[in-house]
Design a protein around this motif. Structure first.
Motif, PDB file in Angstrom:
ATOM      1  N   ILE A   8       1.067  -0.920  -0.001  1.00 31.58           N
ATOM      2  CA  ILE A   8      -0.075  -0.044   0.077  1.00 31.58           C
ATOM      3  C   ILE A   8       0.696   1.398  -0.062  1.00 31.58           C
ATOM      4  CG2 ILE A   8      -1.991   1.012   1.253  1.00 31.58           C
ATOM      5  CD1 ILE A   8      -2.574  -1.615   2.477  1.00 31.58           C
ATOM      6  N   VAL A   9       0.590   2.018  -1.015  1.00 34.12           N
ATOM      7  CA  VAL A   9       1.444   3.291  -1.179  1.00 34.12           C
ATOM      8  C   VAL A   9       0.784   4.688  -1.068  1.00 34.12           C
ATOM      9  CG1 VAL A   9       2.988   2.019  -2.765  1.00 34.12           C
ATOM     10  CG2 VAL A   9       1.230   3.206  -3.664  1.00 34.12           C
ATOM     11  N   PRO A  10       1.353   5.636  -0.679  1.00 27.86           N
ATOM     12  CA  PRO A  10       0.573   6.849  -0.540  1.00 27.86           C
ATOM     13  C   PRO A  10      -0.381   7.411  -1.674  1.00 27.86           C
ATOM     14  CG  PRO A  10       2.706   7.191   0.457  1.00 27.86           C
ATOM     15  CD  PRO A  10       2.916   5.812  -0.568  1.00 27.86           C
ATOM     16  N   LEU A  11      -1.157   8.175  -1.608  1.00 24.71           N
ATOM     17  CA  LEU A  11      -2.110   8.704  -2.472  1.00 24.71           C
ATOM     18  C   LEU A  11      -2.372  10.128  -1.887  1.00 24.71           C
ATOM     19  CD1 LEU A  11      -3.077   8.746  -5.542  1.00 24.71           C
ATOM     20  CD2 LEU A  11      -5.429   7.569  -4.467  1.00 24.71           C
ATOM     21  N   ASN A  12      -2.227  11.237  -2.654  1.00 24.71           N
ATOM     22  CA  ASN A  12      -2.719  12.532  -2.205  1.00 24.71           C
ATOM     23  C   ASN A  12      -1.776  12.818  -0.948  1.00 24.71           C
ATOM     24  OD1 ASN A  12      -4.825  13.110  -3.780  1.00 24.71           O
ATOM     25  ND2 ASN A  12      -6.085  11.843  -2.669  1.00 24.71           N
ATOM     26  N   GLU A  13      -0.588  12.458  -0.971  1.00 23.15           N
ATOM     27  CA  GLU A  13       0.606  12.751   0.167  1.00 23.15           C
ATOM     28  C   GLU A  13       0.667  14.241   0.001  1.00 23.15           C
ATOM     29  OE1 GLU A  13       2.991  10.886  -3.006  1.00 23.15           O
ATOM     30  OE2 GLU A  13       0.988  10.751  -2.407  1.00 23.15           O
ATOM     31  N   LYS A  14       1.064  14.855  -1.103  1.00 21.60           N
ATOM     32  CA  LYS A  14       1.439  16.201  -1.258  1.00 21.60           C
ATOM     33  C   LYS A  14       0.284  16.976  -0.663  1.00 21.60           C
ATOM     34  CE  LYS A  14       4.666  15.360  -4.894  1.00 21.60           C
ATOM     35  NZ  LYS A  14       5.058  15.667  -6.237  1.00 21.60           N
ATOM     36  N   ALA A  15      -0.742  16.693  -1.054  1.00 21.03           N
ATOM     37  CA  ALA A  15      -2.149  17.627  -0.555  1.00 21.03           C
ATOM     38  C   ALA A  15      -2.421  17.497   0.911  1.00 21.03           C
ATOM     39  CB  ALA A  15      -3.138  17.415  -1.365  1.00 21.03           C
ATOM     40  N   ILE A  16      -2.085  16.256   1.704  1.00 18.35           N
ATOM     41  CA  ILE A  16      -2.836  16.130   3.026  1.00 18.35           C
ATOM     42  C   ILE A  16      -1.446  16.232   3.932  1.00 18.35           C
ATOM     43  CG2 ILE A  16      -4.587  14.805   2.032  1.00 18.35           C
ATOM     44  CD1 ILE A  16      -2.913  12.157   3.150  1.00 18.35           C
ATOM     45  N   GLY A  17      -0.235  16.044   3.269  1.00 18.95           N
ATOM     46  CA  GLY A  17       0.867  16.251   4.422  1.00 18.95           C
ATOM     47  C   GLY A  17       1.343  15.206   5.110  1.00 18.95           C
ATOM     48  N   THR A  18       0.883  14.173   4.817  1.00 23.47           N
ATOM     49  CA  THR A  18       1.335  12.747   5.233  1.00 23.47           C
ATOM     50  C   THR A  18       1.454  11.807   4.299  1.00 23.47           C
ATOM     51  OG1 THR A  18       1.451  11.222   7.185  1.00 23.47           O
ATOM     52  CG2 THR A  18      -0.934  11.891   6.056  1.00 23.47           C
ATOM     53  N   ALA A  19       2.466  10.639   4.251  1.00 19.32           N
ATOM     54  CA  ALA A  19       2.597   9.517   3.194  1.00 19.32           C
ATOM     55  C   ALA A  19       2.150   8.263   3.921  1.00 19.32           C
ATOM     56  CB  ALA A  19       3.883   9.656   2.726  1.00 19.32           C
ATOM     57  N   ALA A  20       0.948   8.097   3.921  1.00 18.30           N
ATOM     58  CA  ALA A  20       0.250   6.798   4.390  1.00 18.30           C
ATOM     59  C   ALA A  20       0.752   5.663   3.732  1.00 18.30           C
ATOM     60  CB  ALA A  20      -1.083   6.917   4.374  1.00 18.30           C
ATOM     61  N   HIS A  21       1.403   4.464   4.323  1.00 20.40           N
ATOM     62  CA  HIS A  21       1.723   3.323   3.636  1.00 20.40           C
ATOM     63  C   HIS A  21       1.575   2.130   4.574  1.00 20.40           C
ATOM     64  CE1 HIS A  21       5.038   4.684   5.982  1.00 20.40           C
ATOM     65  NE2 HIS A  21       5.446   3.576   6.168  1.00 20.40           N
ATOM     66  N   GLY A  22       1.728   0.909   3.901  1.00 20.34           N
ATOM     67  CA  GLY A  22       1.354  -0.181   4.488  1.00 20.34           C
ATOM     68  C   GLY A  22       1.432  -1.369   3.705  1.00 20.34           C
ATOM     69  N   THR A  23       1.002  -2.453   4.484  1.00 17.07           N
ATOM     70  CA  THR A  23       0.897  -3.772   3.941  1.00 17.07           C
ATOM     71  C   THR A  23      -0.693  -4.427   3.912  1.00 17.07           C
ATOM     72  OG1 THR A  23       1.807  -4.927   5.283  1.00 17.07           O
ATOM     73  CG2 THR A  23       3.365  -4.470   3.685  1.00 17.07           C
ATOM     74  N   ALA A  24      -0.995  -5.341   3.041  1.00 17.80           N
ATOM     75  CA  ALA A  24      -2.345  -5.990   3.519  1.00 17.80           C
ATOM     76  C   ALA A  24      -2.053  -7.337   2.935  1.00 17.80           C
ATOM     77  CB  ALA A  24      -3.460  -5.517   2.567  1.00 17.80           C
ATOM     78  N   LEU A  25      -2.578  -8.393   3.772  1.00 14.16           N
ATOM     79  CA  LEU A  25      -2.334  -9.833   3.401  1.00 14.16           C
ATOM     80  C   LEU A  25      -3.906 -10.598   3.518  1.00 14.16           C
ATOM     81  CD1 LEU A  25      -0.243 -11.767   2.797  1.00 14.16           C
ATOM     82  CD2 LEU A  25       0.033 -12.523   5.245  1.00 14.16           C
ATOM     83  N   PHE A  26      -4.050 -11.320   2.537  1.00  9.45           N
ATOM     84  CA  PHE A  26      -5.378 -12.036   2.513  1.00  9.45           C
ATOM     85  C   PHE A  26      -5.113 -13.176   2.312  1.00  9.45           C
ATOM     86  CE2 PHE A  26      -5.761  -7.700   0.670  1.00  9.45           C
ATOM     87  CZ  PHE A  26      -6.690  -7.239   1.225  1.00  9.45           C
ATOM     88  N   THR A  27      -5.714 -13.938   3.351  1.00 10.90           N
ATOM     89  CA  THR A  27      -5.447 -15.671   3.285  1.00 10.90           C
ATOM     90  C   THR A  27      -6.607 -16.180   3.131  1.00 10.90           C
ATOM     91  OG1 THR A  27      -3.158 -15.290   4.705  1.00 10.90           O
ATOM     92  CG2 THR A  27      -4.429 -17.413   4.609  1.00 10.90           C
ATOM     93  N   ILE A  28      -6.811 -17.086   2.180  1.00  9.53           N
ATOM     94  CA  ILE A  28      -8.158 -17.728   2.064  1.00  9.53           C
ATOM     95  C   ILE A  28      -7.727 -19.336   2.524  1.00  9.53           C
ATOM     96  CG2 ILE A  28      -9.801 -18.934   0.526  1.00  9.53           C
ATOM     97  CD1 ILE A  28      -9.775 -16.256  -1.153  1.00  9.53           C
ATOM     98  N   ASN A  29      -8.372 -19.760   3.164  1.00 10.09           N
ATOM     99  CA  ASN A  29      -8.090 -21.177   4.083  1.00 10.09           C
ATOM    100  C   ASN A  29      -9.233 -21.811   4.276  1.00 10.09           C
ATOM    101  OD1 ASN A  29      -7.008 -23.345   4.764  1.00 10.09           O
ATOM    102  ND2 ASN A  29      -5.555 -22.192   6.732  1.00 10.09           N
ATOM    103  N   GLY A  30      -9.638 -22.842   3.415  1.00 10.16           N
ATOM    104  CA  GLY A  30     -11.228 -23.575   3.798  1.00 10.16           C
ATOM    105  C   GLY A  30     -12.416 -22.462   3.535  1.00 10.16           C
ATOM    106  N   ASP A  31     -13.043 -22.189   4.431  1.00 12.95           N
ATOM    107  CA  ASP A  31     -14.150 -21.451   4.444  1.00 12.95           C
ATOM    108  C   ASP A  31     -13.860 -20.101   5.317  1.00 12.95           C
ATOM    109  OD1 ASP A  31     -16.890 -20.537   3.418  1.00 12.95           O
ATOM    110  OD2 ASP A  31     -17.717 -21.281   5.492  1.00 12.95           O
ATOM    111  N   SER A  32     -12.390 -19.504   5.097  1.00 11.82           N
ATOM    112  CA  SER A  32     -12.544 -18.369   5.900  1.00 11.82           C
ATOM    113  C   SER A  32     -11.365 -17.444   5.038  1.00 11.82           C
ATOM    114  CB  SER A  32     -12.078 -18.522   7.307  1.00 11.82           C
ATOM    115  OG  SER A  32     -10.795 -19.224   7.293  1.00 11.82           O
ATOM    116  N   LEU A  33     -11.622 -15.960   5.031  1.00 10.48           N
ATOM    117  CA  LEU A  33     -10.720 -15.283   4.526  1.00 10.48           C
ATOM    118  C   LEU A  33     -10.161 -14.456   5.745  1.00 10.48           C
ATOM    119  CD1 LEU A  33      -9.593 -13.529   2.532  1.00 10.48           C
ATOM    120  CD2 LEU A  33     -11.622 -12.376   2.424  1.00 10.48           C
ATOM    121  N   THR A  34      -8.913 -14.367   5.648  1.00 13.85           N
ATOM    122  CA  THR A  34      -8.011 -13.631   7.000  1.00 13.85           C
ATOM    123  C   THR A  34      -7.740 -12.502   6.442  1.00 13.85           C
ATOM    124  OG1 THR A  34      -7.919 -15.757   8.260  1.00 13.85           O
ATOM    125  CG2 THR A  34      -6.430 -13.799   8.840  1.00 13.85           C
ATOM    126  N   ILE A  35      -7.892 -11.389   6.917  1.00 10.69           N
ATOM    127  CA  ILE A  35      -7.473 -10.146   6.390  1.00 10.69           C
ATOM    128  C   ILE A  35      -6.466  -9.398   7.475  1.00 10.69           C
ATOM    129  CG2 ILE A  35      -7.968  -7.984   5.542  1.00 10.69           C
ATOM    130  CD1 ILE A  35     -10.910  -8.962   4.869  1.00 10.69           C
TER     131      ILE A  35
END
Length: 184
Positions: A8-35
């Motif tokens: 996950i990369v920043p969007l609108n960072e110049k306009a809002i003054g902070t560069a939000a960033h991170g990661t997301a992981l999605f795991t499908i195992n059987g009948d569940s989705l772990t986010i």
């Protein structure tokens, strides 16, 4: 088991003054989705809406960049993301499988702009609601993008910024970070 990830990369960072960033992981195992989502440098002490966006027809979504600022107001607002990212599909809130997007059940960043979100979602319930909403579309996570939204009310948004949803202002819906979901 199927695993998907988004950088996950920043969007609108110049306009809002902070560069939000991170990661997301999605795991499908059987009948569940772990986010699992971990975000840094978001606007602090604020609730942040987060969702995956995509096209119901199965077209692959792409992340928005400053090129999507078609009205040249300095902000890529929610409607401007639609051309490349499609529509809001599944929220990452208290109950993603209910697909109730406008609510106050999203993560809140701490005083340093950090938050972590983990949710185990019943896949059958999510698939059912997704198919009802998007006419038999499949989740197809590798054709989706994740958005993180939300800035504080003291960020000056011009009148040209659109995307208010119900009683939620454009400050709530303004995209601040985005990531393409890919299969691992």
């Amino acid at each position: 088991m199927k695993i998907y990830q988004a950088n996950i990369v920043p969007l609108n960072e110049k306009a809002i003054g902070t560069a939000a960033h991170g990661t997301a992981l999605f795991t499908i195992n059987g009948d569940s989705l772990t986010i699992n989502i971990e975000m840094f440098d978001t606007p602090a002490s604020l609730q942040h809406w987060e969702h995956f966006h995509g096209f119901p027809d199965g077209k692959a979504a792409e992340i928005a960049t400053s090129a999507q600022d078609v009205n040249h107001d300095g902000f890529v607002d929610l409607p401007e993301t639609g051309a490349v990212s499609g529509t809001t599909m599944v929220p990452f809130n208290d109950a993603p499988h209910e697909m109730d997007i406008p609510n106050d059940e999203y993560p809140v960043a701490d005083a340093n702009g950090y938050f972590a979100y983990t949710k185990v979602v019943p896949l059958a319930a999510l698939d059912k609601k997704f198919k009802e909403t998007f006419n038999d579309s499949e989740l197809e996570l590798d054709k989706r993008v994740i958005y993180i939204h939300g800035v504080t009310d003291d960020v000056a948004l011009p009148d040209t910024v659109e995307g208010a949803v119900g009683h939620y202002s454009t400050h709530v819906t303004l995209p601040i970070a985005v990531g393409k979901i890919v299969a691992l």
